[in-house]
Design an enzyme around this catalytic site. Sequence first.
Site, PDB file in Angstrom:
ATOM      1  N   SER A   1       0.779  -1.237   0.000  1.00  0.00           N
ATOM      2  CA  SER A   1       0.000   0.000   0.000  1.00  0.00           C
ATOM      3  C   SER A   1       0.808   1.283   0.000  1.00  0.00           C
ATOM      4  CB  SER A   1      -0.921   0.001   1.225  1.00  0.00           C
ATOM      5  OG  SER A   1      -0.143  -0.103   2.399  1.00  0.00           O
TER       6      SER A   1
ATOM      7  N   ALA B   1      -0.399  -9.546   7.948  1.00  0.00           N
ATOM      8  CA  ALA B   1       0.272 -10.536   7.092  1.00  0.00           C
ATOM      9  C   ALA B   1       1.024 -11.592   7.890  1.00  0.00           C
ATOM     10  CB  ALA B   1       1.244  -9.821   6.158  1.00  0.00           C
TER      11      ALA B   1
ATOM     12  N   TYR C   1      23.032   1.698  10.833  1.00  0.00           N
ATOM     13  CA  TYR C   1      22.161   0.842  10.006  1.00  0.00           C
ATOM     14  C   TYR C   1      22.769  -0.552   9.830  1.00  0.00           C
ATOM     15  CZ  TYR C   1      18.426  -0.453   6.925  1.00  0.00           C
ATOM     16  OH  TYR C   1      17.317  -1.096   6.414  1.00  0.00           O
TER      17      TYR C   1
ATOM     18  N   THR D   1      10.441   7.494   2.852  1.00  0.00           N
ATOM     19  CA  THR D   1       9.227   6.731   3.151  1.00  0.00           C
ATOM     20  C   THR D   1       8.868   6.924   4.624  1.00  0.00           C
ATOM     21  OG1 THR D   1      10.245   4.665   3.915  1.00  0.00           O
ATOM     22  CG2 THR D   1      10.022   4.925   1.540  1.00  0.00           C
TER      23      THR D   1
HETATM   24  P1  NAD Z   1       6.368   1.404   4.094  1.00  0.00           P
HETATM   25  O1  NAD Z   1       6.233   1.684   5.543  1.00  0.00           O
HETATM   26  O2  NAD Z   1       6.150   2.498   3.131  1.00  0.00           O
HETATM   27  O3  NAD Z   1       5.344   0.215   3.687  1.00  0.00           O
HETATM   28  C1  NAD Z   1       5.180  -0.895   4.504  1.00  0.00           C
HETATM   29  C2  NAD Z   1       4.037  -1.742   4.004  1.00  0.00           C
HETATM   30  O4  NAD Z   1       3.868  -2.847   4.900  1.00  0.00           O
HETATM   31  C3  NAD Z   1       2.679  -1.028   3.949  1.00  0.00           C
HETATM   32  O5  NAD Z   1       1.961  -1.493   2.827  1.00  0.00           O
HETATM   33  C4  NAD Z   1       1.978  -1.521   5.229  1.00  0.00           C
HETATM   34  O6  NAD Z   1       0.562  -1.505   5.169  1.00  0.00           O
HETATM   35  C5  NAD Z   1       2.500  -2.941   5.254  1.00  0.00           C
HETATM   36  N1  NAD Z   1       2.407  -3.587   6.562  1.00  0.00           N
HETATM   37  C6  NAD Z   1       3.012  -3.222   7.719  1.00  0.00           C
HETATM   38  N2  NAD Z   1       2.697  -4.101   8.703  1.00  0.00           N
HETATM   39  C7  NAD Z   1       1.893  -5.031   8.150  1.00  0.00           C
HETATM   40  C8  NAD Z   1       1.243  -6.190   8.631  1.00  0.00           C
HETATM   41  N3  NAD Z   1       1.371  -6.600   9.905  1.00  0.00           N
HETATM   42  N4  NAD Z   1       0.464  -6.890   7.778  1.00  0.00           N
HETATM   43  C9  NAD Z   1       0.303  -6.504   6.486  1.00  0.00           C
HETATM   44  N5  NAD Z   1       0.921  -5.430   5.968  1.00  0.00           N
HETATM   45  C10 NAD Z   1       1.699  -4.699   6.787  1.00  0.00           C
HETATM   46  O7  NAD Z   1       7.790   0.689   3.905  1.00  0.00           O
HETATM   47  P2  NAD Z   1       8.982   0.890   2.851  1.00  0.00           P
HETATM   48  O8  NAD Z   1       9.842   1.994   3.309  1.00  0.00           O
HETATM   49  O9  NAD Z   1       8.459   0.857   1.458  1.00  0.00           O
HETATM   50  O10 NAD Z   1       9.816  -0.440   3.134  1.00  0.00           O
HETATM   51  C11 NAD Z   1       9.567  -1.660   2.487  1.00  0.00           C
HETATM   52  C12 NAD Z   1      10.822  -2.501   2.514  1.00  0.00           C
HETATM   53  O11 NAD Z   1      11.854  -1.841   1.765  1.00  0.00           O
HETATM   54  C13 NAD Z   1      11.417  -2.718   3.924  1.00  0.00           C
HETATM   55  O12 NAD Z   1      11.931  -4.028   4.032  1.00  0.00           O
HETATM   56  C14 NAD Z   1      12.565  -1.721   3.969  1.00  0.00           C
HETATM   57  O13 NAD Z   1      13.579  -2.071   4.879  1.00  0.00           O
HETATM   58  C15 NAD Z   1      13.041  -1.808   2.523  1.00  0.00           C
HETATM   59  N6  NAD Z   1      13.915  -0.694   2.102  1.00  0.00           N
HETATM   60  C16 NAD Z   1      13.555   0.592   2.346  1.00  0.00           C
HETATM   61  C17 NAD Z   1      14.411   1.622   1.982  1.00  0.00           C
HETATM   62  C18 NAD Z   1      14.060   3.069   2.257  1.00  0.00           C
HETATM   63  O14 NAD Z   1      14.925   3.938   2.082  1.00  0.00           O
HETATM   64  N7  NAD Z   1      12.819   3.336   2.643  1.00  0.00           N
HETATM   65  C19 NAD Z   1      15.617   1.330   1.327  1.00  0.00           C
HETATM   66  C20 NAD Z   1      15.927   0.010   1.056  1.00  0.00           C
HETATM   67  C21 NAD Z   1      15.060  -0.996   1.456  1.00  0.00           C
END
Ligand code: NAD
Length: 399
Positions: free
Chosen positions: A51, A114, A238, A278
């Site tokens: 989402s 999830a 990190y 994010t």
């Molecule tokens: P985000 O917070 O924007 O999105 C998280 C998603 O997980 C949302 O859709 C939320 O509804 C869902 N979610 C959370 N808890 C849940 C649950 N219990 N059940 C179902 N859905 C659930 O996160 P993001 O920043 O897009 O991160 C996603 C991944 O990318 C993570 O593993 C993060 O470490 C990785 N990542 C992020 C970055 C960055 O700079 N943001 C960089 C590299 C990797």
Amino acid sequence: MAIQPQATMRGNVLMGVNPLGCKQEVYNQINYVKKNGSYQGPKKVLVLGASSSYGLATRISTAFGAGADTIGVSYEKGPKSERNLGTPGWYNNIAFKQAAEADGLIAKNIIGDAFTDELKQEVIDYIKEDFGGQVDLVVYSLATGRRTDPETGQVYTSAIKAIGQEVVGPDINLQKETFYQKTLAAASQEEIDETVKVMGGEDWLIWMKTLKEAGVLADGVKTVIYSYLGSDLNRAYYHDGTLGRAKADCDAKAGEINNLLADIDGQALVCVSTAVTTKASSVIPFFPVYCLALYKVMAEAGKHETPIMHKHRIYRDMIYGDQPLYDDEGRLRPDAWELDPDIQAKTTELVQQINEDNFNTDFTAYDLFMHEFYNLNGFDVAGYQEKNIEIDQLQALEP
Ligand code: NAD
């Protein structure tokens, strides 16, 4: 009475939501994909954490770039009242579904936790009954601070901390718009273990085992999880910290999943992604300061990416294209742009010069960062035209 959406900040968390701004932002991302190249890719996709940010971008790229039907799992809340409009992801899901269905694609939103067995079963039932029986791509993009273990009922909480040492450095408070020195404590062993439980790869492995046992994975299925490695500029808090341990656990679980999927020619991939703005990344201590410098340097080099730009490049050119870049451990490395030595050298130089007088000026990418931050909740969105909307109309929208 027409709703007047307000952006309110609590620390580094943005609280308000503009539902129609979220819709416009989803449409902007869809248009980006439509203008930036289609590809032969997956046809039946399950995105866990669909989402917002990386998960949403993945769903948009595979649907509008490769014509995939998608199931998006997320944990979001709908509108309760004019003062409580719910979460941005709720409206992102709805906007995505409306646009995908208008293009003749299946777009199923499943809202719930999830981590639970029940939700996994709900997804499997849907795949079997209404989604053609199998998926050919499973993306794990969950980010959260809590997980309840379905076996034991124990609740685990993640902690973003350093390991074995305190870390002191500059940070920003977005609510107060202040620049200050922060001290990040060292994590206890329990905090390290709990962070691995929440943000590591265990639930990804459970998902893949459960989906395989149910027979809903197609031959040649791919599954992707998103990781971050970063550079010397953020290593202490990190990569060498609690989150880094969780990401190392994802690497280990990728190996296990590759073994699990070997007999159906499946592949588990850790995709080391770039730093983006994010909901999750803005609360990582010190990280926004790194972003202010990195984005400035990347933008000047013409390499700054938002989640949709990054994920569309990854799926179009790397995972389903002919330009993958792997490291020695078999991880996909689209973060090579961020880690380019010249980019890192310039970012290091800039980070060292950021102070309380210049952090929120053109000297850094402050405006760009804040623009992207507001976009997450549907504010400051390009092309948004203010329209009146009422609570009944929002409550009538189905995810
Ligand atoms: P985000 O917070 O924007 O999105 C998280 C998603 O997980 C949302 O859709 C939320 O509804 C869902 N979610 C959370 N808890 C849940 C649950 N219990 N059940 C179902 N859905 C659930 O996160 P993001 O920043 O897009 O991160 C996603 C991944 O990318 C993570 O593993 C993060 O470490 C990785 N990542 C992020 C970055 C960055 O700079 N943001 C960089 C590299 C990797």
